[in-house]
Motif scaffolding. Structure first.
Motif, short mmCIF file in Angstrom:
data_model
loop_
_atom_site.label_atom_id
_atom_site.label_comp_id
_atom_site.label_asym_id
_atom_site.label_seq_id
_atom_site.Cartn_x
_atom_site.Cartn_y
_atom_site.Cartn_z
N LEU A 176 6.33 3.28 -12.98
CA LEU A 176 7.12 2.10 -13.32
C LEU A 176 6.32 1.24 -14.30
N THR A 177 6.97 0.76 -15.33
CA THR A 177 6.29 -0.06 -16.32
C THR A 177 6.14 -1.49 -15.80
N VAL A 178 5.30 -2.26 -16.49
CA VAL A 178 5.12 -3.67 -16.14
C VAL A 178 6.45 -4.40 -16.22
N SER A 179 7.22 -4.10 -17.25
CA SER A 179 8.52 -4.75 -17.43
C SER A 179 9.46 -4.39 -16.29
N GLN A 180 9.48 -3.12 -15.88
CA GLN A 180 10.35 -2.71 -14.79
C GLN A 180 9.94 -3.38 -13.47
N LEU A 181 8.64 -3.45 -13.22
CA LEU A 181 8.15 -4.11 -12.01
C LEU A 181 8.52 -5.58 -12.02
N ASP A 182 8.47 -6.19 -13.19
CA ASP A 182 8.86 -7.59 -13.30
C ASP A 182 10.34 -7.75 -12.97
N ASP A 183 11.16 -6.81 -13.42
CA ASP A 183 12.58 -6.85 -13.11
C ASP A 183 12.83 -6.72 -11.60
N LEU A 184 11.92 -6.00 -10.92
CA LEU A 184 12.03 -5.83 -9.47
C LEU A 184 11.45 -7.01 -8.71
N GLY A 185 10.82 -7.92 -9.43
CA GLY A 185 10.20 -9.07 -8.78
C GLY A 185 8.83 -8.77 -8.22
N THR B 218 2.29 -7.56 -8.92
CA THR B 218 0.93 -7.21 -8.50
C THR B 218 0.51 -5.89 -9.16
N THR B 219 -0.79 -5.65 -9.18
CA THR B 219 -1.33 -4.41 -9.74
C THR B 219 -1.19 -3.29 -8.73
N GLY B 220 -0.75 -2.13 -9.19
CA GLY B 220 -0.59 -0.99 -8.30
C GLY B 220 -1.93 -0.44 -7.83
N GLU B 221 -1.96 0.03 -6.60
CA GLU B 221 -3.16 0.64 -6.02
C GLU B 221 -2.91 2.13 -5.81
N ALA B 222 -3.67 2.96 -6.50
CA ALA B 222 -3.51 4.41 -6.40
C ALA B 222 -4.47 4.98 -5.37
N LYS B 223 -4.01 5.98 -4.63
CA LYS B 223 -4.87 6.66 -3.67
C LYS B 223 -4.31 8.05 -3.41
N ASP B 224 -5.10 8.87 -2.74
CA ASP B 224 -4.65 10.19 -2.35
C ASP B 224 -4.13 10.14 -0.93
N ASP B 225 -2.88 10.51 -0.76
CA ASP B 225 -2.25 10.55 0.55
C ASP B 225 -2.28 11.98 1.06
N ILE B 226 -1.97 12.16 2.33
CA ILE B 226 -1.93 13.51 2.89
C ILE B 226 -0.95 14.41 2.13
N PHE B 227 0.07 13.82 1.53
CA PHE B 227 1.06 14.61 0.79
C PHE B 227 0.80 14.64 -0.71
N GLY B 228 -0.16 13.85 -1.20
CA GLY B 228 -0.43 13.84 -2.62
C GLY B 228 -0.76 12.45 -3.12
N PRO B 229 -0.83 12.28 -4.44
CA PRO B 229 -1.18 10.98 -5.03
C PRO B 229 -0.12 9.92 -4.80
N VAL B 230 -0.57 8.70 -4.57
CA VAL B 230 0.32 7.59 -4.23
C VAL B 230 -0.05 6.38 -5.06
N ALA C 61 7.09 -7.58 0.89
CA ALA C 61 7.58 -6.84 -0.28
C ALA C 61 6.51 -5.91 -0.84
N SER C 62 6.88 -4.65 -1.03
CA SER C 62 5.96 -3.69 -1.64
C SER C 62 6.76 -2.56 -2.27
N VAL C 63 6.13 -1.87 -3.18
CA VAL C 63 6.73 -0.70 -3.84
C VAL C 63 5.70 0.41 -3.76
N SER C 64 6.13 1.58 -3.31
CA SER C 64 5.21 2.72 -3.22
C SER C 64 5.82 3.93 -3.90
N VAL C 65 5.00 4.71 -4.58
CA VAL C 65 5.47 5.93 -5.25
C VAL C 65 4.59 7.08 -4.79
#
Length: 202
Positions: free
Chosen positions: A69-78, A81-93, A102-106
């Motif tokens: 998601l771009t900065v502009s898209q995140l702004d549209d979602l309200g 904050t800066t995204g935090e990347a990590k490795d999850d049991i199923f893959g990168p997050v 409120a949070s957004v996870s990918v």
């Protein structure tokens, strides 16, 4: 902080490249390997299983999930904050977490992917399972723990190849419950993510 009307109070967005995962907690997919569908059901799609006509190579986004998601898209979602990347049991997050709930996870997961065929084979594992209008030709199915009018969370699986899906989920704040269909709101986030994929990144 400001929360946009379209996805006000988003609690979770989960993008997963494994079909057949569900959630017990917000943003945490659960492997369904303990109750897998038969090999014939998962590997031999029926007529109802949509095909992906223009497969996507998302290796770049798997390496950098926060570029989904771009900065502009995140702004549209309200979400500002800066995204935090990590490795999850199923893959990168990547997770963007704002004040309060409120949070957004990918989530991108490439382990054991069987695409939309497995999604449809596992449909009975979900209280709510409904195909949605494709986004730019990519097939979607919405799934949830209850009918959308009763909940604030909805998961939408996006077919990106015939062998893999990406799951995108949102959970709205409680003050949005019953006011906006969370699956409709999730589809709008899918549109943003697909736009970013097609553009090549943030």
């Amino acid at each position: 902080m400001r929360i946009a009307a379209t996805v006000a109070g988003v609690v979770a967005v989960c993008a997963t490249a494994v079909a057949g995962c569900t959630q017990t907690e917000a943003g945490q997919p659960v492997d369904t390997a303990e109750n897998p569908p038969s090999s014939s059901a998962a590997e031999q799609p029926g007529d109802e299983v949509p095909k992906v006509q223009d497969p996507l190579d998302l290796a770049k986004f798997e390496q950098d999930p926060c570029s989904s998601l771009t900065v502009s898209q995140l702004d549209d979602l309200g979400v500002n904050t800066t995204g935090e990347a990590k490795d999850d049991i199923f893959g990168p997050v990547c997770r963007w977490k704002s004040d309060g709930v409120a949070s957004v996870s990918v989530y991108y997961t490439v382990k054991g992917a069987k695409g939309m065929a497995q999604e449809y084979a596992n449909r009975d594992q979900h209280a709510y399972f409904e195909p949605m209008e494709p986004v730019r030709g990519y097939p979607l199915v919405a799934r949830a723990t209850d009918n959308p009018e009763n909940i604030t969370r909805c998961d939408v699986a996006v077919g990106v190849t015939d062998e893999s899906i990406v799951q995108i989920s949102i959970t709205q704040s409680l003050n949005k419950e019953g006011k906006e269909d969370p699956c409709v709101a999730t589809r709008r986030v899918v549109e943003m993510v697909v736009e970013t994929w097609k553009a090549g990144g943030a």
